[in-house]
Enzyme design. Sequence first.
Site, PDB file in Angstrom:
ATOM      1  N   SER A  25       0.830  -1.206   0.000  1.00 41.87           N
ATOM      2  CA  SER A  25       0.000   0.000   0.000  1.00 41.87           C
ATOM      3  C   SER A  25       0.858   1.248   0.000  1.00 41.87           C
ATOM      4  CB  SER A  25      -0.945   0.060   1.204  1.00 41.87           C
ATOM      5  OG  SER A  25      -0.200   0.160   2.403  1.00 41.87           O
ATOM      6  N   THR A  57      -0.695   0.761  -6.670  1.00 42.98           N
ATOM      7  CA  THR A  57      -0.946   0.160  -5.371  1.00 42.98           C
ATOM      8  C   THR A  57      -2.297   0.698  -4.898  1.00 42.98           C
ATOM      9  OG1 THR A  57      -0.016  -0.299  -3.163  1.00 42.98           O
ATOM     10  CG2 THR A  57       0.358   1.918  -4.070  1.00 42.98           C
ATOM     11  N   TYR A  58      -2.540   0.695  -3.604  1.00 44.60           N
ATOM     12  CA  TYR A  58      -3.786   1.254  -3.079  1.00 44.60           C
ATOM     13  C   TYR A  58      -3.468   2.172  -1.909  1.00 44.60           C
ATOM     14  CZ  TYR A  58      -3.250  -2.500   0.339  1.00 44.60           C
ATOM     15  OH  TYR A  58      -2.757  -3.336   1.303  1.00 44.60           O
ATOM     16  N   GLY A  73       5.547  -2.376   1.499  1.00 41.42           N
ATOM     17  CA  GLY A  73       5.671  -3.630   0.770  1.00 41.42           C
ATOM     18  C   GLY A  73       6.607  -3.461  -0.421  1.00 41.42           C
ATOM     19  N   SER A  74       6.292  -4.130  -1.513  1.00 44.24           N
ATOM     20  CA  SER A  74       7.183  -4.082  -2.680  1.00 44.24           C
ATOM     21  C   SER A  74       7.337  -2.673  -3.244  1.00 44.24           C
ATOM     22  CB  SER A  74       6.696  -5.040  -3.763  1.00 44.24           C
ATOM     23  OG  SER A  74       5.415  -4.654  -4.228  1.00 44.24           O
ATOM     24  N   ALA A  75       6.356  -1.804  -3.032  1.00 43.79           N
ATOM     25  CA  ALA A  75       6.459  -0.417  -3.506  1.00 43.79           C
ATOM     26  C   ALA A  75       7.635   0.309  -2.859  1.00 43.79           C
ATOM     27  CB  ALA A  75       5.159   0.333  -3.230  1.00 43.79           C
TER      28      ALA A  75
END
EC number: 4.1.1.11
Length: 128
Positions: A25, A57-58, A73-75
């Site tokens: 996110s 993403t969100y 996360g991956s972001a």
Amino acid sequence: MQRHMLKSKIHRAAVTHCELHYEGSCAIDEDLLEASGIIENERIDIWNINNGERFSTYAIKGERGSGMISLNGSAARRAQLGDLVIIAAFAMVDEAELQAGWKPKLVFMDDGNKIKGHRDHVPTQNWT
């Protein structure tokens, strides 16, 4: 017919946190969410001005008044602290809404991740 239109944009916000092991996110200061019309769990696109990365993403709520832009996360691998990003959300808008004057919400940031201005359109680009 419906058109896929820019709905919301937070322009030139600085990344304040990168949390690799947090559930995915992007946490965004709640004041910025409200000003831009982005809601919690809405899909957002993020464009990193510094390195050209573009990803989706969100949104989740970040602490109100904090200026927080936290890539999680991956972001978190897509930016460094202090990188400038553009955060955008899009919507399907029908012709009747467009003709009735539908406009996006654009929010412009200062160097401290505070709102320095609002607009409801992207100006025409000129050659100068």
